[in-house]
Design an enzyme around this catalytic site. Structure first.
Site, PDB file in Angstrom:
ATOM      1  CB  SER A 227      16.455  21.713  52.190  1.00  0.00           C
ATOM      2  OG  SER A 227      16.916  20.336  53.481  1.00  0.00           O
ATOM      3  CG  HIS A 228      19.535  19.890  50.087  1.00  0.00           C
ATOM      4  ND1 HIS A 228      18.498  19.766  49.702  1.00  0.00           N
ATOM      5  CD2 HIS A 228      19.053  19.636  48.285  1.00  0.00           C
ATOM      6  CE1 HIS A 228      17.859  20.082  49.379  1.00  0.00           C
ATOM      7  NE2 HIS A 228      18.054  20.013  47.839  1.00  0.00           N
TER       8      HIS A 228
ATOM      9  CG  ASP B 198      19.543  18.464  55.400  1.00  0.00           C
ATOM     10  OD1 ASP B 198      19.706  18.303  56.427  1.00  0.00           O
ATOM     11  OD2 ASP B 198      18.916  18.908  54.567  1.00  0.00           O
TER      12      ASP B 198
ATOM     13  CG  ASP C 138      16.205  21.607  56.717  1.00  0.00           C
ATOM     14  OD1 ASP C 138      17.098  20.783  55.716  1.00  0.00           O
ATOM     15  OD2 ASP C 138      15.440  21.446  56.870  1.00  0.00           O
TER      16      ASP C 138
ATOM     17  CG  ASP D 253      15.384  17.842  56.610  1.00  0.00           C
ATOM     18  OD1 ASP D 253      16.415  18.504  56.187  1.00  0.00           O
ATOM     19  OD2 ASP D 253      13.974  18.667  56.432  1.00  0.00           O
ATOM     20  NE  ARG D 254      17.234  16.684  51.430  1.00  0.00           N
ATOM     21  CZ  ARG D 254      17.694  17.061  50.320  1.00  0.00           C
ATOM     22  NH1 ARG D 254      18.313  15.873  49.250  1.00  0.00           N
ATOM     23  NH2 ARG D 254      16.413  17.201  49.699  1.00  0.00           N
TER      24      ARG D 254
ATOM     25  CE  LYS E 265      14.146  15.416  54.052  1.00  0.00           C
ATOM     26  NZ  LYS E 265      13.177  15.960  53.224  1.00  0.00           N
TER      27      LYS E 265
HETATM   28  C1  G16 Z   1      12.847  17.717  50.403  1.00  0.00           C
HETATM   29  C2  G16 Z   1      10.906  17.302  51.252  1.00  0.00           C
HETATM   30  C3  G16 Z   1      11.496  15.999  51.046  1.00  0.00           C
HETATM   31  C4  G16 Z   1      11.463  15.686  49.385  1.00  0.00           C
HETATM   32  C5  G16 Z   1      13.278  16.201  48.370  1.00  0.00           C
HETATM   33  C6  G16 Z   1      13.362  16.493  47.522  1.00  0.00           C
HETATM   34  O1  G16 Z   1      13.259  17.241  51.140  1.00  0.00           O
HETATM   35  O2  G16 Z   1      10.903  17.556  52.067  1.00  0.00           O
HETATM   36  O3  G16 Z   1      10.345  15.113  51.571  1.00  0.00           O
HETATM   37  O4  G16 Z   1      11.901  14.299  49.031  1.00  0.00           O
HETATM   38  O5  G16 Z   1      12.797  17.838  49.332  1.00  0.00           O
HETATM   39  O6  G16 Z   1      12.109  16.842  46.454  1.00  0.00           O
HETATM   40  P1  G16 Z   1      12.243  17.621  45.445  1.00  0.00           P
HETATM   41  O7  G16 Z   1      12.522  16.028  44.410  1.00  0.00           O
HETATM   42  O8  G16 Z   1      10.636  17.652  44.525  1.00  0.00           O
HETATM   43  O9  G16 Z   1      12.957  18.176  44.799  1.00  0.00           O
HETATM   44  P2  G16 Z   1      14.369  19.065  51.149  1.00  0.00           P
HETATM   45  O10 G16 Z   1      15.212  18.285  52.679  1.00  0.00           O
HETATM   46  O11 G16 Z   1      14.645  19.469  50.612  1.00  0.00           O
HETATM   47  O12 G16 Z   1      13.723  19.431  52.779  1.00  0.00           O
END
Ligand code: G16
Length: 543
Positions: free
Chosen positions: A113-114, A277, A279, A281-282, A376
């Site tokens: 992800s990010h 971000d 990938d 999704d954000r 997302k």
């Molecule tokens: C992931 C999850 C999200 C979550 C975020 C933060 O996002 O898909 O649902 O809100 O992590 O999670 P945490 O608070 O446990 O770090 P992403 O964009 O990182 O895949």
């Protein structure tokens, strides 16, 4: 090509977090590490045999190697067809869409992800199931259990694969279709939004800026925003995906997107400023002179969605994760819609979306999306905002002011204490948990505590119960403090403190969030003894 059975030993640290398995690249580069995890998935999901598997990633360092490994293992494990993004690229929402569209049995998404990328950065694997959503808790637990006892995996040696050539190749009887990563996704977006209105809005001189942060959304933004909607090329920043994301941190928030905040508050700022971000999704949304917090963005989009082409039949419900501000609750109430509150993690929305109980979902962690996919979707949120701006003809600031006047404002901040020693983070959680027992009925600043507990979620669709999903202190509709540990970090522990305060008096709608939330921040510190137990005087990241 003969299938090889390789003997291996389990690694004991392959427990997926909030969204898949995320580790340092060096961890994934250990002998058999990725293979063990992928074989555990093949072993736990027999439906992959004879079926279609979608594979893609956010283009970060190690993506191509991982994809080759995955394709060789897919062929050795009896997968009939792999569909992979050209160059190994697929944004997370685009991959989810492809799984749905092709009726695939699942997908491997190589992304952290990010989190920063490069040889010293992070890598990750997510497994998405048939239907496009992330593997749920039960399957994730089974995969983890399998990874702890695995003794062999299946693969092929030295496969010949050209990831950059579109078209179909065959590997040991398995067909591998290399597809354009944008085509299907762009078609989907055209079916949801009024491209003519947006094109017209841009043609009339309204400027936008989208930062792809050298991550996966570059090609998507280039095709959709520039080629299809007519934005000038300069509207898309950092459009070329790079293996190290250009050394940046593609986490679009007030800290890593600071340059965008400065742009939004500068003279002659564009009408809409946005970013996605690693990938894709954000999303982060800014207008001229205003930052739209993710909870507000969810609420505003939900309120406007029925006016957009893909949603004219109306909404069936709104869902948000528990720590996300309750701004959407007021919109749901006004629209006579159910509001679902789920734990953090997009996977918890998927049953609601599948069951037709939610149309739009959102999280404070800069995530918003709708039933069009099961992840997302950063660009979806940007296009939804563009469509709202085009049909209302109002600037973002006016839309927010009107929204707050009608529904009141939920001031919201998340304070992160990153890279803490695990025991210190646990100690804070214990201190906070310990303080909950006697809080109900007591005063917290000006407010009275009406609920103090640990959040559990009962999924009424599959009957599962998720416990331990965050500690919360609620003062009716007025204020809330939530505390939990992140499940996505790869270094130390990250404590997240979520603060929310609701005001509806017209004179209280334009405070600085930090000022509005200062009493709650102090209360969180006191109840969790954060300073004392961590030695930190302030959060390392405030979004
Ligand atoms: C992931 C999850 C999200 C979550 C975020 C933060 O996002 O898909 O649902 O809100 O992590 O999670 P945490 O608070 O446990 O770090 P992403 O964009 O990182 O895949």
């Amino acid at each position: 090509m003969p299938i090889r059975e390789i003997t291996t030993k389990p690694y004991l640290d392959q427990k997926p977090g909030t969204a898949g398995l995320r580790k340092k690249v060096a961890v994934f580069q250990q002998p058999h590490y990725l293979e063990n995890f992928l074989q555990s998935i093949f072993d736990c999901v027999p439906a992959l045999k004879g079926a279609t598997l979608v594979i893609g990633g956010d283009g970060r360092y190690h993506n191509r190697d991982a994809i080759r490994t995955a394709i060789a293992m897919a062929a050795a494990n009896g997968v009939a067809r792999v569909v992979v993004g050209q160059g190994g690229l697929l944004s997370t929402p685009a991959a989810s869409h492809l799984i749905r569209k092709l009726g695939a049995a699942g997908g491997f998404l190589f992304t952290a992800s990010h989190n920063p990328a490069g040889p010293d950065g992070d890598f990750g694997v997510k497994f998405n199931i048939a239907g496009g959503g992330q593997a749920g808790e039960g399957l994730t637990e089974r995969i983890y259990a399998q990874s702890k006892t695995i003794s062999r995996y299946r693969t092929l040696d030295d496969i010949e694969l050209d990831l950059d050539r579109r078209g179909t190749q065959t590997i040991a009887g398995m067909s591998v279709a290399v597809v354009d990563c944008v085509d299907d996704y762009a078609q989907l977006m055209q079916s949801l939004f009024d491209f003519d209105r947006i094109r017209d809005w841009i043609r009339r001189g309204n400027a936008l800026r989208f930062d792809a942060m050298h991550a996966v959304t570059g090609p998507y933004a280039q095709r959709i925003l520039v080629e299809q909607l007519g934005a000038p090329a300069a509207a898309v920043l950092n459009a070329i995906p790079l293996e190290d994301f250009g050394g940046g941190h593609p986490d679009p928030n007030l800290v890593y997107g600071k340059h965008l905040v400065e742009l939004a508050f500068s003279d002659g700022a564009p009408e809409l400023i946005a970013a996605s971000d690693g990938d894709g999704d954000r999303n982060m949304i800014l207008g001229r002179g205003i930052f739209v917090s993710p909870g507000d963005s969810l609420a505003v989009l939900a309120a406007h969605l029925p006016q957009l082409p893909g949603y004219r039949d109306g909404l069936c419900g709104i869902a948000r994760s528990m720590p996300t501000s309750r701004a959407a609750d007021r919109v749901a109430h006004a629209m006579h819609l159910p509001l679902h509150e789920t734990p953090t993690g997009w996977k918890f929305f998927c049953n609601l979306l599948d069951a037709g109980q939610a149309t739009i979902c959102g999280e404070e962690s800069f995530g918003t999306s709708s039933a069009h996919t099961r992840e997302k979707d950063g660009l979806w949120a940007v296009l939804a905002w563009l469509n709202v701006l085009a049909i209302t003809g109002k600037p973002v600031q006016a839309i927010m002011r009107e929204h707050w006047l009608r529904y009141g404002r939920h001031y919201f901040q998340r304070h992160d204490y990153e890279n803490l020693p695990g025991p210190a983070a646990e100690a804070v959680m214990q201190a906070f948990a310990g303080s909950l027992a006697n809080l109900r009925g007591q005063k917290l600043g000006d407010w009275e505590v009406t609920l103090a507990d640990e959040f559990s979620y009962h999924d009424r669709i599959d009957g599962s119960i998720a416990t331990g999903q965050g500690l919360r202190v609620v003062c009716g509709e007025h204020a809330r403090i939530v505390m939990r540990l992140s499940g996505t970090g790869t270094q130390g522990a990250t404590l997240r403190v979520y603060l929310e305060r609701y005001e509806h008096d017209a004179s209280a709608l334009h405070w600085k969030p930090a000022d509005a939330l200062a009493p709650l921040s102090a209360a969180a510190d006191r109840l969790g003894r954060i300073g004392e137990l961590t030695g930190r005087r302030a959060a390392s990241l405030v979004t």
